[in-house]
Structures are given as structure tokens and as C-alpha cells.
Design a protein around this motif. Structure first.
Motif, PDB file in Angstrom:
ATOM      1  N   ILE A 186      24.867  49.924  55.148  1.00  0.00           N
ATOM      2  CA  ILE A 186      25.434  50.925  56.048  1.00  0.00           C
ATOM      3  C   ILE A 186      24.257  51.587  56.744  1.00  0.00           C
ATOM      4  O   ILE A 186      23.257  51.893  56.112  1.00  0.00           O
ATOM      5  N   THR A 187      24.365  51.778  58.027  1.00  0.00           N
ATOM      6  CA  THR A 187      23.256  52.368  58.764  1.00  0.00           C
ATOM      7  C   THR A 187      22.965  53.770  58.257  1.00  0.00           C
ATOM      8  O   THR A 187      23.816  54.427  57.669  1.00  0.00           O
ATOM      9  N   GLU A 188      21.768  54.237  58.513  1.00  0.00           N
ATOM     10  CA  GLU A 188      21.308  55.525  58.011  1.00  0.00           C
ATOM     11  C   GLU A 188      22.261  56.660  58.362  1.00  0.00           C
ATOM     12  O   GLU A 188      22.538  57.530  57.561  1.00  0.00           O
ATOM     13  N   ASN A 189      22.775  56.648  59.581  1.00  0.00           N
ATOM     14  CA  ASN A 189      23.677  57.711  60.020  1.00  0.00           C
ATOM     15  C   ASN A 189      25.136  57.325  59.861  1.00  0.00           C
ATOM     16  O   ASN A 189      26.012  57.996  60.370  1.00  0.00           O
ATOM     17  N   ASP A 190      25.410  56.226  59.164  1.00  0.00           N
ATOM     18  CA  ASP A 190      26.751  55.738  58.887  1.00  0.00           C
ATOM     19  C   ASP A 190      27.532  55.442  60.164  1.00  0.00           C
ATOM     20  O   ASP A 190      28.700  55.759  60.271  1.00  0.00           O
ATOM     21  N   PHE A 191      26.867  54.838  61.136  1.00  0.00           N
ATOM     22  CA  PHE A 191      27.539  54.328  62.320  1.00  0.00           C
ATOM     23  C   PHE A 191      26.753  53.157  62.871  1.00  0.00           C
ATOM     24  O   PHE A 191      25.604  52.938  62.510  1.00  0.00           O
ATOM     25  N   GLN A 192      27.404  52.383  63.725  1.00  0.00           N
ATOM     26  CA  GLN A 192      26.747  51.228  64.319  1.00  0.00           C
ATOM     27  C   GLN A 192      27.286  51.008  65.726  1.00  0.00           C
ATOM     28  O   GLN A 192      28.486  51.109  65.953  1.00  0.00           O
ATOM     29  N   LEU A 193      26.396  50.724  66.650  1.00  0.00           N
ATOM     30  CA  LEU A 193      26.783  50.300  67.989  1.00  0.00           C
ATOM     31  C   LEU A 193      26.828  48.781  68.000  1.00  0.00           C
ATOM     32  O   LEU A 193      25.946  48.129  67.437  1.00  0.00           O
ATOM     33  N   ILE A 194      27.873  48.232  68.626  1.00  0.00           N
ATOM     34  CA  ILE A 194      27.959  46.788  68.773  1.00  0.00           C
ATOM     35  C   ILE A 194      28.344  46.459  70.207  1.00  0.00           C
ATOM     36  O   ILE A 194      29.024  47.229  70.881  1.00  0.00           O
ATOM     37  N   THR A 216      32.205  53.424  62.865  1.00  0.00           N
ATOM     38  CA  THR A 216      31.715  54.097  61.667  1.00  0.00           C
ATOM     39  C   THR A 216      31.156  53.027  60.729  1.00  0.00           C
ATOM     40  O   THR A 216      31.443  51.830  60.884  1.00  0.00           O
ATOM     41  N   GLY A 217      30.382  53.431  59.761  1.00  0.00           N
ATOM     42  CA  GLY A 217      29.845  52.490  58.786  1.00  0.00           C
ATOM     43  C   GLY A 217      30.935  51.727  58.058  1.00  0.00           C
ATOM     44  O   GLY A 217      30.828  50.525  57.820  1.00  0.00           O
ATOM     45  N   GLU A 218      32.028  52.408  57.731  1.00  0.00           N
ATOM     46  CA  GLU A 218      33.154  51.767  57.049  1.00  0.00           C
ATOM     47  C   GLU A 218      33.808  50.715  57.945  1.00  0.00           C
ATOM     48  O   GLU A 218      34.114  49.604  57.493  1.00  0.00           O
ATOM     49  N   GLU A 219      34.021  51.055  59.217  1.00  0.00           N
ATOM     50  CA  GLU A 219      34.604  50.096  60.162  1.00  0.00           C
ATOM     51  C   GLU A 219      33.688  48.890  60.336  1.00  0.00           C
ATOM     52  O   GLU A 219      34.148  47.747  60.387  1.00  0.00           O
ATOM     53  N   TYR A 220      32.381  49.155  60.415  1.00  0.00           N
ATOM     54  CA  TYR A 220      31.432  48.065  60.612  1.00  0.00           C
ATOM     55  C   TYR A 220      31.364  47.158  59.389  1.00  0.00           C
ATOM     56  O   TYR A 220      31.303  45.936  59.513  1.00  0.00           O
ATOM     57  N   ASP A 221      31.412  47.725  58.198  1.00  0.00           N
ATOM     58  CA  ASP A 221      31.421  46.910  56.983  1.00  0.00           C
ATOM     59  C   ASP A 221      32.650  45.997  56.954  1.00  0.00           C
ATOM     60  O   ASP A 221      32.554  44.816  56.609  1.00  0.00           O
ATOM     61  N   LYS A 222      33.807  46.530  57.324  1.00  0.00           N
ATOM     62  CA  LYS A 222      35.033  45.727  57.356  1.00  0.00           C
ATOM     63  C   LYS A 222      34.902  44.608  58.388  1.00  0.00           C
ATOM     64  O   LYS A 222      35.302  43.472  58.135  1.00  0.00           O
ATOM     65  N   LEU A 223      34.328  44.920  59.543  1.00  0.00           N
ATOM     66  CA  LEU A 223      34.112  43.917  60.585  1.00  0.00           C
ATOM     67  C   LEU A 223      33.221  42.790  60.064  1.00  0.00           C
ATOM     68  O   LEU A 223      33.531  41.608  60.239  1.00  0.00           O
ATOM     69  N   LYS A 224      32.137  43.136  59.406  1.00  0.00           N
ATOM     70  CA  LYS A 224      31.209  42.131  58.881  1.00  0.00           C
ATOM     71  C   LYS A 224      31.870  41.264  57.811  1.00  0.00           C
ATOM     72  O   LYS A 224      31.706  40.042  57.804  1.00  0.00           O
ATOM     73  N   ARG A 225      32.618  41.893  56.915  1.00  0.00           N
ATOM     74  CA  ARG A 225      33.314  41.125  55.862  1.00  0.00           C
ATOM     75  C   ARG A 225      34.320  40.159  56.482  1.00  0.00           C
ATOM     76  O   ARG A 225      34.409  38.997  56.083  1.00  0.00           O
ATOM     77  N   THR A 226      35.065  40.644  57.455  1.00  0.00           N
ATOM     78  CA  THR A 226      36.077  39.807  58.109  1.00  0.00           C
ATOM     79  C   THR A 226      35.426  38.648  58.836  1.00  0.00           C
ATOM     80  O   THR A 226      35.874  37.502  58.727  1.00  0.00           O
ATOM     81  N   SER A 227      34.371  38.922  59.577  1.00  0.00           N
ATOM     82  CA  SER A 227      33.672  37.869  60.302  1.00  0.00           C
ATOM     83  C   SER A 227      33.105  36.825  59.353  1.00  0.00           C
ATOM     84  O   SER A 227      33.215  35.618  59.597  1.00  0.00           O
ATOM     85  N   LYS A 228      32.527  37.267  58.266  1.00  0.00           N
ATOM     86  CA  LYS A 228      31.942  36.342  57.292  1.00  0.00           C
ATOM     87  C   LYS A 228      33.013  35.443  56.689  1.00  0.00           C
ATOM     88  O   LYS A 228      32.753  34.278  56.384  1.00  0.00           O
TER      89      LYS A 228
END
Length: 105
Positions: free
Chosen positions: A7-15, A33-45
Motif C-alpha cells: 500500500i502506498t505511503e499515503n494509502d492512495f495510488q494514481l493510475i 485508495t490503497g484498498e481499491e488499488y489492492d483489490k484492482l491488483k488482486r483482480t488483475s493478477k
């Protein structure tokens, strides 16, 4: 137990998100948000090796759409609709030709 994904330091990610069939190679910049980005990464993987049709591509980026060296992935249409469609459609952005990028129906 805390999720082991980064999770990024500030718990967000730009894509930067590209939908080739809709807007060619023009991308929209989304803030997750970090949570949304983690879900995106898991889904993509989870798409790896399944041979499903790819609808959207994403990459970690900065506010200038400079693609970072990590954090790329792809989504099917169903996954895109579930995870990114609302954010994508709420973002107004112009392509290199000066025209507004199309929304997803």
C-alpha cells in the motif's frame, strides 16, 4: 493479519487507465485508495493464464501520466465495470486531439 500487498505511503495510488476499443491509446488518470488499488491488483493478477478477453489496461502513474516501472495490469469488461467504471466515467479528460474521451456505457 494485515494484507501483504504493498500500500502506498499515503494509502492512495494514481493510475492511468486505457480502454483501447473506446479511446485508442488515450488514458484517463484515476485516483484510488490503497484498498481499491489492492483489490484492482488482486483482480488483475487473477486473470493470468486464463485467456479471457482484455477490455482495459492500467499502470501506476503520476499526475502527468508518466508510467512508473511497476504496477501494470489488465481487466475484463466485467471486472472493469465492477472496479473502475464509476470513477472512469466521472473523470472528464481530453485526448491528445483535444476531444473529450468517451464514457463507458
Amino acid at each position: 493479519m494485515k494484507n501483504s500487498m504493498k500500500i502506498t505511503e499515503n494509502d492512495f495510488q494514481l493510475i492511468s487507465v486505457v480502454i483501447p476499443s473506446l479511446n485508442g491509446n488515450y488514458a484517463k488518470l484515476l485516483f484510488l485508495t490503497g484498498e481499491e488499488y489492492d483489490k484492482l491488483k488482486r483482480t488483475s493478477k487473477s486473470n493470468s493464464g486464463k485467456g479471457e478477453g482484455i477490455y482495459a489496461l492500467y499502470a501506476e502513474s503520476n499526475m502527468y501520466h508518466d508510467i512508473l516501472t511497476s504496477g501494470t495490469g489488465m481487466l475484463t469488461r466485467r471486472q472493469f465495470d465492477e472496479l473502475l467504471k464509476n470513477g472512469y466515467n466521472s473523470k472528464m479528460q481530453k485526448g491528445g486531439n483535444g476531444a473529450e474521451l468517451k464514457q463507458v456505457d
